[in-house]
Design a protein around this motif. Structure first.
Motif, PDB file in Angstrom:
ATOM      1  N   ARG A  60       0.831  -1.196   0.000  1.00  0.00           N
ATOM      2  CA  ARG A  60       0.000   0.000   0.000  1.00  0.00           C
ATOM      3  C   ARG A  60       0.879   1.266   0.000  1.00  0.00           C
ATOM      4  O   ARG A  60       0.635   2.226  -0.686  1.00  0.00           O
ATOM      5  CB  ARG A  60      -0.886  -0.025   1.245  1.00  0.00           C
ATOM      6  CG  ARG A  60      -1.775   1.180   1.330  1.00  0.00           C
ATOM      7  CD  ARG A  60      -2.822   0.973   2.363  1.00  0.00           C
ATOM      8  NE  ARG A  60      -3.814   0.014   1.935  1.00  0.00           N
ATOM      9  CZ  ARG A  60      -4.775  -0.437   2.728  1.00  0.00           C
ATOM     10  NH1 ARG A  60      -4.818  -0.049   3.995  1.00  0.00           N
ATOM     11  NH2 ARG A  60      -5.660  -1.294   2.294  1.00  0.00           N
ATOM     12  N   ARG A  61       1.918   1.224   0.829  1.00  0.00           N
ATOM     13  CA  ARG A  61       2.841   2.352   0.929  1.00  0.00           C
ATOM     14  C   ARG A  61       3.464   2.675  -0.438  1.00  0.00           C
ATOM     15  O   ARG A  61       3.539   3.821  -0.851  1.00  0.00           O
ATOM     16  CB  ARG A  61       3.943   1.972   1.932  1.00  0.00           C
ATOM     17  CG  ARG A  61       4.807   3.139   2.310  1.00  0.00           C
ATOM     18  CD  ARG A  61       5.261   2.974   3.723  1.00  0.00           C
ATOM     19  NE  ARG A  61       4.177   3.274   4.626  1.00  0.00           N
ATOM     20  CZ  ARG A  61       4.341   3.980   5.744  1.00  0.00           C
ATOM     21  NH1 ARG A  61       5.523   4.422   6.059  1.00  0.00           N
ATOM     22  NH2 ARG A  61       3.345   4.250   6.531  1.00  0.00           N
ATOM     23  N   TRP A  76       2.227   2.079  -3.288  1.00  0.00           N
ATOM     24  CA  TRP A  76       1.221   2.650  -4.166  1.00  0.00           C
ATOM     25  C   TRP A  76       1.053   4.157  -3.913  1.00  0.00           C
ATOM     26  O   TRP A  76       0.984   4.965  -4.821  1.00  0.00           O
ATOM     27  CB  TRP A  76      -0.107   1.922  -3.917  1.00  0.00           C
ATOM     28  CG  TRP A  76      -1.158   2.355  -4.883  1.00  0.00           C
ATOM     29  CD1 TRP A  76      -1.382   1.877  -6.139  1.00  0.00           C
ATOM     30  CD2 TRP A  76      -2.105   3.393  -4.677  1.00  0.00           C
ATOM     31  NE1 TRP A  76      -2.405   2.531  -6.722  1.00  0.00           N
ATOM     32  CE2 TRP A  76      -2.872   3.478  -5.854  1.00  0.00           C
ATOM     33  CE3 TRP A  76      -2.361   4.251  -3.598  1.00  0.00           C
ATOM     34  CZ2 TRP A  76      -3.911   4.386  -5.987  1.00  0.00           C
ATOM     35  CZ3 TRP A  76      -3.396   5.149  -3.740  1.00  0.00           C
ATOM     36  CH2 TRP A  76      -4.162   5.223  -4.926  1.00  0.00           C
ATOM     37  N   MET A  77       1.069   4.506  -2.608  1.00  0.00           N
ATOM     38  CA  MET A  77       0.936   5.926  -2.232  1.00  0.00           C
ATOM     39  C   MET A  77       2.110   6.741  -2.754  1.00  0.00           C
ATOM     40  O   MET A  77       1.960   7.821  -3.294  1.00  0.00           O
ATOM     41  CB  MET A  77       0.891   6.045  -0.707  1.00  0.00           C
ATOM     42  CG  MET A  77      -0.455   5.767  -0.125  1.00  0.00           C
ATOM     43  SD  MET A  77      -0.356   6.251   1.583  1.00  0.00           S
ATOM     44  CE  MET A  77      -1.351   5.019   2.310  1.00  0.00           C
ATOM     45  N   ARG A  85      -6.857   4.160   5.219  1.00  0.00           N
ATOM     46  CA  ARG A  85      -5.810   5.175   5.109  1.00  0.00           C
ATOM     47  C   ARG A  85      -5.590   5.625   3.655  1.00  0.00           C
ATOM     48  O   ARG A  85      -5.319   6.787   3.383  1.00  0.00           O
ATOM     49  CB  ARG A  85      -4.504   4.578   5.672  1.00  0.00           C
ATOM     50  CG  ARG A  85      -4.020   5.363   6.904  1.00  0.00           C
ATOM     51  CD  ARG A  85      -2.782   4.724   7.431  1.00  0.00           C
ATOM     52  NE  ARG A  85      -1.601   5.396   6.908  1.00  0.00           N
ATOM     53  CZ  ARG A  85      -0.367   4.914   7.028  1.00  0.00           C
ATOM     54  NH1 ARG A  85      -0.172   3.765   7.617  1.00  0.00           N
ATOM     55  NH2 ARG A  85       0.649   5.582   6.559  1.00  0.00           N
ATOM     56  N   GLN A  86      -5.734   4.662   2.769  1.00  0.00           N
ATOM     57  CA  GLN A  86      -5.501   4.981   1.360  1.00  0.00           C
ATOM     58  C   GLN A  86      -6.489   6.009   0.863  1.00  0.00           C
ATOM     59  O   GLN A  86      -6.122   6.990   0.198  1.00  0.00           O
ATOM     60  CB  GLN A  86      -5.602   3.694   0.544  1.00  0.00           C
ATOM     61  CG  GLN A  86      -5.271   3.921  -0.920  1.00  0.00           C
ATOM     62  CD  GLN A  86      -5.442   2.652  -1.705  1.00  0.00           C
ATOM     63  OE1 GLN A  86      -5.284   1.560  -1.153  1.00  0.00           O
ATOM     64  NE2 GLN A  86      -5.772   2.763  -2.963  1.00  0.00           N
ATOM     65  N   PHE A 123      -5.759   9.404   2.254  1.00  0.00           N
ATOM     66  CA  PHE A 123      -4.602   9.982   1.591  1.00  0.00           C
ATOM     67  C   PHE A 123      -4.974  10.561   0.224  1.00  0.00           C
ATOM     68  O   PHE A 123      -4.643  11.701  -0.113  1.00  0.00           O
ATOM     69  CB  PHE A 123      -3.512   8.921   1.438  1.00  0.00           C
ATOM     70  CG  PHE A 123      -2.282   9.433   0.779  1.00  0.00           C
ATOM     71  CD1 PHE A 123      -1.343  10.175   1.515  1.00  0.00           C
ATOM     72  CD2 PHE A 123      -2.049   9.209  -0.563  1.00  0.00           C
ATOM     73  CE1 PHE A 123      -0.221  10.658   0.899  1.00  0.00           C
ATOM     74  CE2 PHE A 123      -0.922   9.697  -1.168  1.00  0.00           C
ATOM     75  CZ  PHE A 123       0.006  10.426  -0.443  1.00  0.00           C
TER      76      PHE A 123
END
Lengths: 289, 243
Positions: free
Chosen positions: A2-3, A5-6, B3-4, B7
């Motif tokens: 996920r990180r 992807w961000m 969280r996504q 964000f």
């Protein structure tokens, strides 16, 4: 995962936001440059192209010495030309031209530039380029235009209307003399046309270089052509970049022919107008009316 | 919300706000326009302005029984500097356009006024009051979008009406009388030119914080920060050092 992807999305947004102004700027300039590279000129039924090999070759072979790589009039030879005897080469980037059929403050037509190349400039280092074919000249017109962004952003002016030339008469010559006195051509050109008027000695062009008024009496050809139509056009459009203003607001179109006829009487070349002036015993105008 | 999503939504809002602030970077022009007043002074002795030799043209000599002087620096007795152009160089986003037609006169072989300030696109009129021929020949840089022109002005010539497209301090000359020299100061938005005591008032300034610039043809530009309240009056004084 996920990180990652961000992080990735952050990068994308950053790149997009940062490149927006760059992209719009790049688009403008590349469009502008493309428009200039692909500049065309139209004279009669011929079309000239700035990007033709012939135009590039001819400019580099014949023009670059004076007008320079950038068309700014700073070719290698330019430093040896001393005005007013030898006018400096034209700076094509400014888009300001003496010989136009269009009003003062406007771009010349393609035909005007074509005529300038074909005619050359008397009393200057610019020769008559009649060795070129018509197609070569039209290509060069396009090439000359491509140096100035003004030919992308502006349209040429509308050529002035020249009424048909009337028959020369004594009355018209006399009236021409009146106009010469009224609009005070003599301030620079002198009462006899010898370029010795009171303001002649301090004349400067737009770039602060000394420049001479035209002397009618020594048989020289006017820089923008010597036909009656050319002379008409010279004072009705003005020679932009020089002290010679446009008289379009102060001389009526038909009367302008009378002034052309009077100017002929000052010229060295024999003419019908000169004969009439002699018969009439016309005297030079008085500088103090 | 995970969280996504948080964000992404925060990111989207940030981008929108950024773009929005770029697009809407305008103060709304409300009623209650104020003004900016002040004085421009010269610190030190004004340079000597030579009297003009007009002997080239007897008409000009006769029109000026006391010879005129050059006007590049005109300082009053109290040190007030005349012909300084005041304008808002930063902070103005929606200027009201000036529409009055201003007059630039050729009188007694001098330009009156010596400096004519105007808004972009504002019409001005060049006229002649003289019985001798002039030519009016402004010399802007054509790359700015202001194109040079050159018109004859014999006695009795009709006025020439023109305007300029871009901000620029444009020199204007008469080639027949080389001492004739003036300026068209083209600025964006409200402006003023100092009087003989160096005083000025810029009218029609919407409330806001601005950078005011003072331009003098010899000494260049100075700036000052002012804040104009609704219907209020802000003060900006300038001092140029004589050199």
């Amino acid at each position: 995962m996920r990180r990652n992807w961000m992080k990735w999305s952050l990068w994308v947004v950053a790149v997009v936001v940062l490149s927006l102004p760059v992209a719009s700027w790049a688009q403008l300039t590349t469009q502008d440059i493309a428009a200039r590279d692909n500049m065309e000129a139209h004279v009669g039924n011929l079309t000239g192209h700035a990007n033709s090999g012939q135009a590039k070759y001819d400019y580099r072979r014949y023009c670059v010495g004076c007008h320079g790589d950038l068309g700014d009039g700073n070719g290698e030879v330019a430093q040896w030309l001393d005005p007013p005897m030898w006018p400096k080469p034209r700076d094509f980037q400014l888009g300001i031209f003496k010989c136009r059929s269009t009003p003062t403050g406007t771009l010349p037509t393609d035909q005007d530039l074509y005529d300038a190349i074909s005619r050359g400039f008397d009393r200057s280092a610019m020769p008559i380029w009649n060795v070129f074919t018509k197609q070569q000249r039209v290509d060069l017109v396009a090439f000359v235009k491509h140096f100035s962004p003004r030919f992308v952003s502006e349209k040429p002016g509308t050529p002035i209307q020249i009424p048909p030339e009337p028959e020369v008469t004594a009355d018209r010559v006399k009236n021409g003399r009146e106009i010469f006195a009224r609009v005070q051509c003599w301030k620079c050109h002198g009462v006899t046309g010898q370029a010795n008027g009171p303001s002649a000695s301090t004349l400067q062009d737009d770039l602060g270089r000394p420049i001479a008024a035209f002397n009618f009496t020594e048989g020289a050809r006017p820089k923008c052509g010597s036909t009656d139509q050319d002379i008409y056009r010279i004072f009705m459009t003005g020679l932009d970049g020089t002290p010679m203003p446009s008289f379009a607001d102060n001389i009526k179109p038909d009367e302008a022919w009378d002034l052309v006829f009077y100017l002929r009487t000052l010229m060295a070349q024999p003419s019908k107008e000169k004969d009439i002036a002699r018969q009439l015993g016309l005297k030079p105008v008085s500088p103090n009316p | 919300m995970n969280r996504q999503q948080v964000f992404v939504s925060v990111l989207a809002i940030t981008v929108l706000v950024c773009c929005g602030s770029l697009l809407l970077n305008k103060t709304v022009s409300a009623a209650g326009e104020g003004k900016i007043t002040g004085t421009v002074k010269l610190d030190g002795e004004a340079p000597h302005m030579k009297p003009i030799d007009m002997s080239k043209d007897p008409y000009c000599v006769k029109a000026n029984p006391t010879p005129q002087k050059f006007q590049n620096v005109v300082a009053g007795s109290g040190g007030g500097l005349e012909n300084v152009v005041l304008y808002i160089s930063d902070g103005l986003s929606n200027p009201t356009e000036s529409t009055a037609v201003q007059v630039f006169d050729q009188k007694n072989c001098m330009y009156s006024p010596h400096v004519l300030a105007m808004d972009i696109g504002q019409t001005f009129k060049v006229q002649t009051s003289d019985q001798t021929a002039h030519n009016i020949h402004p010399n802007p840089n054509p790359m700015t979008g202001n194109i040079p022109w050159n018109q004859s002005q014999p006695p009795g010539a009709p006025p020439v009406e023109k305007s300029w497209k871009a901000t620029e301090f444009i020199e204007v000359k008469c080639n027949i009388h080389p001492w004739m020299h003036g300026w068209f100061a083209v600025v964006k938005g409200p402006y003023a030119v100092t009087d003989e005591n160096g005083n000025f008032t810029i009218q029609n300034v919407p409330p806001g914080s601005y950078t005011v610039s003072a331009w003098q043809e010899v000494y260049g530009t100075q700036t000052a920060k002012v804040t104009v309240a609704a219907g209020g009056s802000a003060k900006a004084d300038f001092t140029f050092k004589a050199k």
